[in-house]
Design a protein around this motif. Structure first.
Motif, short mmCIF file in Angstrom:
data_model
loop_
_atom_site.label_atom_id
_atom_site.label_comp_id
_atom_site.label_asym_id
_atom_site.label_seq_id
_atom_site.Cartn_x
_atom_site.Cartn_y
_atom_site.Cartn_z
N LYS A 1 8.48 -11.65 -54.03
CA LYS A 1 8.78 -10.38 -54.70
C LYS A 1 9.24 -9.37 -53.67
N ILE A 2 10.39 -8.79 -53.90
CA ILE A 2 10.95 -7.81 -52.96
C ILE A 2 11.19 -6.50 -53.70
N THR A 3 10.54 -5.45 -53.22
CA THR A 3 10.79 -4.11 -53.74
C THR A 3 11.62 -3.38 -52.71
N SER A 4 12.75 -2.85 -53.13
CA SER A 4 13.65 -2.19 -52.20
C SER A 4 14.27 -1.00 -52.92
N ARG A 5 13.78 0.17 -52.57
CA ARG A 5 14.22 1.39 -53.26
C ARG A 5 14.56 2.45 -52.23
N ASP A 6 15.70 3.07 -52.42
CA ASP A 6 16.13 4.12 -51.50
C ASP A 6 15.51 5.46 -51.89
N PRO A 7 15.35 6.37 -50.92
CA PRO A 7 14.73 7.65 -51.25
C PRO A 7 15.64 8.58 -52.05
N VAL B 1 -5.87 2.99 -58.68
CA VAL B 1 -4.49 3.46 -58.84
C VAL B 1 -4.09 4.40 -57.71
N GLU B 2 -2.92 4.13 -57.14
CA GLU B 2 -2.31 5.03 -56.16
C GLU B 2 -1.02 5.58 -56.74
N VAL B 3 -0.87 6.89 -56.70
CA VAL B 3 0.29 7.55 -57.29
C VAL B 3 1.15 8.16 -56.19
N SER B 4 2.42 7.83 -56.19
CA SER B 4 3.35 8.36 -55.18
C SER B 4 4.39 9.23 -55.87
N THR B 5 4.45 10.49 -55.48
CA THR B 5 5.47 11.36 -56.05
C THR B 5 6.23 12.04 -54.91
N ALA B 6 7.13 12.93 -55.29
CA ALA B 6 7.93 13.62 -54.28
C ALA B 6 7.06 14.50 -53.39
N THR B 7 5.90 14.90 -53.88
CA THR B 7 5.07 15.82 -53.09
C THR B 7 3.88 15.16 -52.41
N GLN C 1 16.87 5.70 -56.18
CA GLN C 1 16.12 6.94 -55.97
C GLN C 1 14.62 6.79 -56.23
N ALA C 2 13.88 6.58 -55.16
CA ALA C 2 12.42 6.63 -55.22
C ALA C 2 12.04 7.99 -54.63
N VAL C 3 11.61 8.90 -55.46
CA VAL C 3 11.42 10.29 -55.00
C VAL C 3 10.36 10.42 -53.91
N TYR C 4 9.49 9.42 -53.78
CA TYR C 4 8.40 9.49 -52.81
C TYR C 4 8.79 8.90 -51.46
N GLY C 5 10.00 8.39 -51.33
CA GLY C 5 10.44 7.86 -50.04
C GLY C 5 10.93 6.43 -50.13
N TYR C 6 11.26 5.91 -48.98
CA TYR C 6 11.88 4.58 -48.84
C TYR C 6 10.84 3.51 -49.13
N ASP C 7 11.01 2.80 -50.22
CA ASP C 7 9.99 1.84 -50.67
C ASP C 7 10.44 0.42 -50.35
N GLN C 8 9.79 -0.17 -49.38
CA GLN C 8 10.23 -1.45 -48.82
C GLN C 8 9.01 -2.38 -48.71
N ARG C 9 8.77 -3.12 -49.76
CA ARG C 9 7.61 -4.02 -49.77
C ARG C 9 8.04 -5.43 -50.13
N VAL C 10 7.38 -6.39 -49.54
CA VAL C 10 7.70 -7.79 -49.82
C VAL C 10 6.41 -8.58 -49.99
N GLU C 11 6.41 -9.49 -50.92
CA GLU C 11 5.24 -10.33 -51.17
C GLU C 11 5.68 -11.78 -51.30
N VAL C 12 4.95 -12.67 -50.63
CA VAL C 12 5.19 -14.10 -50.79
C VAL C 12 3.93 -14.72 -51.36
N GLN D 1 10.18 10.33 -61.51
CA GLN D 1 9.43 11.33 -60.74
C GLN D 1 8.35 10.73 -59.84
N GLY D 2 8.21 9.41 -59.84
CA GLY D 2 7.20 8.82 -58.98
C GLY D 2 6.80 7.43 -59.43
#
Lengths: 348, 348, 348, 348
Positions: free
Chosen positions: D152-158, B263-269, D235-246, C250-251
């Motif tokens: 599968k496309i994950t696209s989340r803004d920070p 498991v990898e956990v990503s949070t604001a910190t 809102q992904a609190v850990y940052g810009y989450d941009q992953r794609v899977e085929v 939160q994450g």
């Protein structure tokens, strides 16, 4: 030269042209001229394509130009010290590629002259600017790893150089490991007390014929008792292997290789990902940009260089001691060795 | 003893009990008895909970039992050699914990007696059975990495032992690094020619008071010229750090640490993942099972042990040479050292 | 039955034998007997090798044994409900493999009877015990990810089952996705409000001939508005692909696949690592052990089951709704659907 | 315009200036002028610092300049179509930011005019140029993953945008998910047949007040039956989450996030690594450069755009259908929807 440094480049080989391309697009620089002893049509065409009107065969022309604030010395190593002296006497700030010279005495003299001239001198240990290693440095400085106990540096080239290069390179320790010696000092912010080298000729007998090695493990002992171990190879078939680890009383930090993409492919036969970035031009692309940016900033803001002449001299001394250890099969104490090689080093 | 080996365990400390629990659920074993010089109520209760009727204070009772095929020697190190001799003379196969003894001469004599008795002797270098390192071995054997040039072993404990343990341990090289010396020989399938040790006392002055080190980098040179570097620490605050890398002419393989979950956990910190498995009981859980399974298989199928007495002796010799190098500050050639320490070693 | 539960296993197929082997070495269990309608010589030999004297052709013999505290129902799905009812009436605690039945009405009746009998009933959704997913659950429960917004479950088998299996499986949603439906409810601790299924037959026309799908993406909407998306395939050529991600205010936490070793191999042609563990026996090896350990603990300590009959029923309902959505091409609201399928569900 | 394209930029907001800075250092471009309706002192100073003499308040001035080969349309979305029409009539090649417009009918008309004018039109779906996703595309095209089954496309803004932005954005599907719709079509090289949206307002009630969502899972069914699932969050609190899977019949490929460094830090409390690069300027830095380089190459070599007007139109249609699905709670077939929204689409 308020916010822009006017520069000339002495030596238009691979590294000189790399710097030229980086300088051209940086607002903190105005690249005015370049010199190259071995002029070719191809070079003239290259200079023209970069909008570089002035291409000289003698770097003196650059030094004589009063508009020039600073020079980049990108000539063969055996001329570095001489150019440093001449540039310093002309009052130009100096960015010099590593190593400063092949002789500690020669380096000491050049540094002395630069010091007396009051010019800034930065040595091209570009890896200090690599984002990964810079983060390691910050972690160490911030104390997040506690007191460093062990530093491990893996530095392996993707393919061996040719015989001509090897013969003029000064040997693997002076040509290749010198980067790692600087990295060790940079991360530890401390001096090396002893060097033990275990080298081998395992890849190509050519290295042996050139009295050089192609594989080595070097142990550095710092004055605090902390230990650094460097492993080198002239041929990692999977690509440029550049990893560093710092282990301390409060934790460890590992900088892994960089890769072109993050893609992982899973098939019926294998799970694969990208190999490391091919070689130094790819891996240290950002670092090459950042080191020249730092040089301009140091000049403009009158701050010390991110990698000083003293740093360049120390890495060179360790390289010489590493070679001595390889030759004798015994550990070499750096203090005694330094005194023997360049007694005037304390004067700096 | 067609498909099942009847065994007794001599020594019911932590490792003896660990083996007992593993043996109990393996169809290839029948665990009949156990002995422990320091009998306690707690031990009797433990033995009862495991359905072990026979608990002796003297291991001789086990050796005298004609039904017993093999014994596990799990007593303090200074009694290993003596028990090996007595078990061999009683015709029992022997699984002995590492190290065989603290003295090369003593080890040589014990091995000689076991050899003359014709019993199988396996030494408990359990890491040879770790799935990760076994895969490295297979890659090396299959030639997938070409000719090995550099082996790197990181072996760091999560927390330092107490003073009493340190004083009786034989020192870090004999107690801890000995595993890594065996791993180096196992992966390379080659003998060590020279040892250079750089040790330090950086974690706790207690180690220094005990004339021991807590931090070390050891360089082994193999007869082929290949180089192995081991780095040890008695305290990696983030957990048990056990990584191995083999670098060869055709490629490299890296075995990373094992973790409880993926498991990898990503949070604001922060972005976090699990620390390495805590210590050897967790990390080498599978290896402890597999090494005893291999011992039964070797006995039943009359095959050589996966880790022989000779292997145990060699690792011990390297540990002694490493200590000598640490004391003198100089590299130590193993051939001369072995001759001095145990001239009869060639006889084996 | 103070600290040990005496059990019998009804059904000695693959899963029944797996449980048998796990129960045998657990001190909290005494495995007394097993039954199997289709008796073979191979089965008798297997039972003997496990020291299981009592092998019956009719599970009634187990239910009639007053020493038996609990039974494991490992028969074909279409007999689960009947065995639950009979075991409940015999006062035995029940561990039942998933799914409870193919019919919501049948499941409701069986659960009602078990409830009235006051026996403990645990459903075999073993993945709840997987260390990775358990960590996700703990993170969600501890609030470390904030309020969950999106759950993503990837669940792909390494190879498709045969036609006979497919025909009797109840379809992919009831046979395979049902695990994912339970995982979604487990992680969210909340009920599903709506299901939308997009299924396809892309791997083998056989699935289409069986009126089944081999590929699907299912969207679950929870009552809070949180969304879960499950993607399934009957054939991931690289191995058993079992990943789960929880994304919250939160994450986010991602559980990756498990692999046999951590070894990464870098050569001139590729950088490779292990494929995921092959299939459920390898991947959920620990979970199979832990779920039966949890069952004994629930009985001994009189605590609720880690996966109750209600949980089993809900997953089954979602599977039926997913199939309805696939048939109609429209989202299906679970509340209306549940009422239609099993009006007595509220009574539980 | 043999090897250099002379361009003007219409609109000097954030994205217009980003393009300007990229164009300035590319030899394939000569940036001549820029226009911005809302002139400020700050803008004049910025233009001067970039050596841009010509700053107009009306883009017409750029279109009237016969030296200009191509324009970059970086104005607010509601003026894109109008500028496309005017630029096309002026015979300029067009690089237009996404989306082309908020109305399919309007987009169709603009594309028709550009087509008749014979100018090249590229839409700014920069993610097509991201090195990670480009590698996925190459793997799909080379058939290394077999026939694609699931994307599968994950696209989340920070962090969520402000209310003013939301109100003028056209909604999440048109503003944010439209990138993912294009990515799905790009990777599959196939058209979307049906859209199902499950949206929610979980982050901030402001989105609900704006009749918008902040969280969504969208299922796209392709004409071949392959399925794409997109998950979005504002809102992904850990940052810009941009992953794609085929995932395909022969394997799967996963593109993970990019991070500033590869450093992993292990301490007594945690094992951490970098968060994803913060937002699109950092993550797609290279892609922004590469898309404008590709535009020049298409013009110079008279090749199709890497992302055509048709591509822009299709992504826009899917976004509209996704909104329709969200409003009705039902899947929407794209063919019927397209006909209703812009009957003339077939004419292109």
């Amino acid at each position: 030269m308020v916010n822009q440094v006017t520069v000339g480049i002495i030596g238009a080989g691979r590294i000189g042209r790399l710097h030229a391309d980086n300088l051209r697009v940086m607002p903190s620089y105005k690249l005015k001229s370049i010199s190259e002893a071995y002029m070719t049509e191809e070079l003239v065409a290259w200079a023209e394509s970069r909008g570089l009107g002035a291409v000289f065969t003698d770097g003196e022309a650059i030094l004589n130009d009063p508009e020039i604030d600073a020079v980049f010395i990108c000539t063969p190593t055996d001329t570095h010290a001489s150019w440093i002296e001449r540039a310093a006497r002309a009052g130009k700030h100096i960015f010099c590629e590593k190593p400063i010279s092949m002789s500690s005495a020669e380096t000491s003299r050049a540094l002395q002259i630069a010091k007396e001239a009051g010019v800034l001198l930065q040595v091209g240990f570009n890896r200090r600017m690599d984002p990964n290693f810079r983060k390691l440095k910050q972690l160490v400085q911030a104390g997040e790893l506690g007191r460093p106990h062990i530093v491990k540096i893996t530095s392996r080239d993707p393919q061996p150089p040719g015989e001509a290069y090897v013969l003029s390179s000064g040997g693997m320790f002076m040509d290749m490991t010198i980067h790692d010696f600087d990295m060790a000092r940079y991360l530890m912010d401390e001096e090396v007390a002893e060097v033990y080298t275990r080298g081998a000729n395992l890849i190509d007998p050519m290295f042996g014929r050139c009295s050089d090695v192609d594989t080595a493990v070097i142990t550095l002992t710092f004055t605090s008792g902390a230990i650094c171990v460097i492993d080198n190879s002239r041929q990692a078939v999977y690509g440029y292997d550049q990893r560093v680890e710092v282990f301390g009383s409060q934790g460890a930090a590992v900088a892994d290789n960089c890769r072109q993409t993050t893609v992982e492919v899973s098939t019926a036969t294998a799970v694969t990902r990208d190999q490391p970035l091919h070689f130094f031009l790819e891996r240290y692309n950002q670092a090459f940009t950042d080191e020249v940016a730092a040089f301009a900033q140091s000049i403009i803001q009158q701050q010390p260089a991110v990698c000083s002449g003293y740093d360049g001299q120390q890495a060179q001394l360790i390289a010489e001691a590493a070679l001595e250890s390889h030759r004798t099969g015994l550990p070499v104490k750096l203090s005694a060795f330094a005194e023997k090689e360049c007694p005037e080093i304390e004067a700096l």
